[in-house]
Design a protein around this motif. Structure first.
Motif, PDB file in Angstrom:
ATOM      1  N   TYR A   9      43.387  90.521 -20.381  1.00  0.00           N
ATOM      2  CA  TYR A   9      44.463  91.520 -20.376  1.00  0.00           C
ATOM      3  C   TYR A   9      44.074  92.798 -21.117  1.00  0.00           C
ATOM      4  O   TYR A   9      44.127  93.887 -20.555  1.00  0.00           O
ATOM      5  CB  TYR A   9      45.724  90.915 -21.000  1.00  0.00           C
ATOM      6  N   GLU A  27      50.426  86.994 -27.451  1.00  0.00           N
ATOM      7  CA  GLU A  27      51.042  88.229 -26.987  1.00  0.00           C
ATOM      8  C   GLU A  27      50.395  88.718 -25.687  1.00  0.00           C
ATOM      9  O   GLU A  27      51.089  89.132 -24.746  1.00  0.00           O
ATOM     10  CB  GLU A  27      50.917  89.321 -28.051  1.00  0.00           C
ATOM     11  N   CYS A  28      49.071  88.701 -25.611  1.00  0.00           N
ATOM     12  CA  CYS A  28      48.382  89.105 -24.380  1.00  0.00           C
ATOM     13  C   CYS A  28      48.739  88.166 -23.233  1.00  0.00           C
ATOM     14  O   CYS A  28      48.875  88.622 -22.082  1.00  0.00           O
ATOM     15  CB  CYS A  28      46.877  89.128 -24.602  1.00  0.00           C
ATOM     16  N   GLN A  31      52.228  89.187 -22.064  1.00  0.00           N
ATOM     17  CA  GLN A  31      52.180  90.463 -21.364  1.00  0.00           C
ATOM     18  C   GLN A  31      51.551  90.315 -19.966  1.00  0.00           C
ATOM     19  O   GLN A  31      52.020  90.919 -18.986  1.00  0.00           O
ATOM     20  CB  GLN A  31      51.370  91.475 -22.187  1.00  0.00           C
ATOM     21  N   GLU A  34      54.166  88.740 -17.673  1.00  0.00           N
ATOM     22  CA  GLU A  34      55.185  89.698 -17.253  1.00  0.00           C
ATOM     23  C   GLU A  34      54.626  90.687 -16.211  1.00  0.00           C
ATOM     24  O   GLU A  34      55.314  91.063 -15.259  1.00  0.00           O
ATOM     25  CB  GLU A  34      55.699  90.469 -18.473  1.00  0.00           C
ATOM     26  N   THR A  35      53.378  91.105 -16.389  1.00  0.00           N
ATOM     27  CA  THR A  35      52.750  92.010 -15.423  1.00  0.00           C
ATOM     28  C   THR A  35      52.625  91.356 -14.056  1.00  0.00           C
ATOM     29  O   THR A  35      52.871  91.990 -13.011  1.00  0.00           O
ATOM     30  CB  THR A  35      51.367  92.444 -15.926  1.00  0.00           C
TER      31      THR A  35
END
Length: 323
Positions: A9, A27-28, A31, A34-35
């Motif tokens: 990511y 966290e990555c 993210q 979600e992407t």
């Protein structure tokens, strides 16, 4: 040796705890999740209208454009050309049937079209001898079976003084029959003469003027020279991308020599001499049949007719004697 890997990511290099780890942190990973969901939602949002339109029988022009993958203006063009039937229900509502769109595609199969030629016929033809040049030229005529005489491209440029780009564009626009022999283009003589030729013998005209010279000589706006010449049918010729106009026809039409002739009055001179308005002068010229000559934007009135009419008006007391 600890194993390192690049985060899928953020691109940061990190030390992996196992062989399946792709992200450097939680966290990555969140993210990236979600992407991926956002990308799926965007794809469904883009595809859903098309999937819904495929189930509808009647489409507006905007929806038909989405289904065809073109602009709404192109749908209007198809309807105007008669290729796509449409029904107008009101001044603000027009619909197209999806079946008509499919029928339009079935009726127009793809054929590769070369410039200035028609699609090749599927019927078999007998092969002609390679060395028979005349028969080869006749076989390339795509418009009729008549034997055509041809100009080479160099002959057209030399006779009519046109550029290669203008010759190519004109041949494509007017669908001039052509053929290609030994790497050279040959154009139908009859069609070339009809497109580039003129009904007036331009060889008899000696003096020619460029648009700038016409504007300076006769006081015409440079942007209006072309429309003025077209409106009054003034002969013109085109040489190597530049246009020239007949000076003799401009002189005959503009008649600038009459401005210095004492036998004519301008409308402004009649106004100053007799104290009349332009509306009164126009009415008098029309009723009394005064000879009028137009020179450019000016109207010249025959002096003898003006003086005769004014004397008649003075005799009946319509014009004060002091004027």
């Amino acid at each position: 040796m600890p194993k390192t890997r690049k985060c899928a990511y953020c691109g940061k290099v990190f030390t992996t705890n196992n062989g399946m780890q792709k992200y450097c942190s939680e966290e990555c990973a969140e993210q990236a999740k979600e992407t991926k969901k956002k990308r799926q939602r965007d794809f469904l949002r883009a595809v859903e209208p098309v999937m819904v339109l495929q189930q509808q029988e009647y489409l507006s022009f905007s929806k038909a454009a989405i289904l065809l993958g073109c602009t709404r203006q192109y749908v209007y063009k198809l309807v105007e050309q008669g290729k796509l039937p449409a029904s107008r229900l009101s001044s603000r509502m027009a619909l197209v049937r999806r079946s008509d769109i499919e029928r339009m595609f079935d009726a127009n199969p793809y054929n590769r079209v070369l410039p200035c030629t028609k699609p090749k016929n599927t019927t078999s033809k007998k092969k002609r001898p390679v060395g028979d040049k005349k028969q080869k030229i006749q076989s390339t005529s795509s418009y009729s079976d008549e034997v055509l005489e041809y100009y080479s491209g160099e002959e057209v440029k030399q006779i009519y003084k046109v550029k290669q780009s203008w010759l190519y564009a004109s041949a494509k626009r007017h669908q001039i029959p052509m053929c290609r022999i030994a790497g050279r283009n040959y154009y139908s003589k009859k069609h070339i003469d009809a497109v580039f030729g003129t009904t007036i013998d331009t060889d008899a005209i000696v003096d020619w003027l460029s648009p700038q010279e016409v504007a300076d000589r006769y006081g015409i706006n440079l942007t209006a020279v072309r429309s003025y010449a077209h409106r009054h049918k003034i002969p013109s010729k085109r040489e190597y991308g530049h246009t020239y106009y007949s000076q003799s026809h401009f002189d005959e039409l503009r008649r600038t020599d009459l401005l210095e002739d004492d036998n004519y009055y301008t409308v402004e001179q009649v106004q100053q001499l007799y104290g009349l308005t332009k509306a009164n002068i126009c009415h008098i010229v029309k009723v009394k049949h005064i000879e009028k000559t137009k020179v450019g934007r000016l109207n010249l009135l025959l002096r003898s007719d003006v003086e005769r009419v004014m004397e008649e008006r003075e005799s009946v007391g319509m014009v004060p004697s002091g004027f």
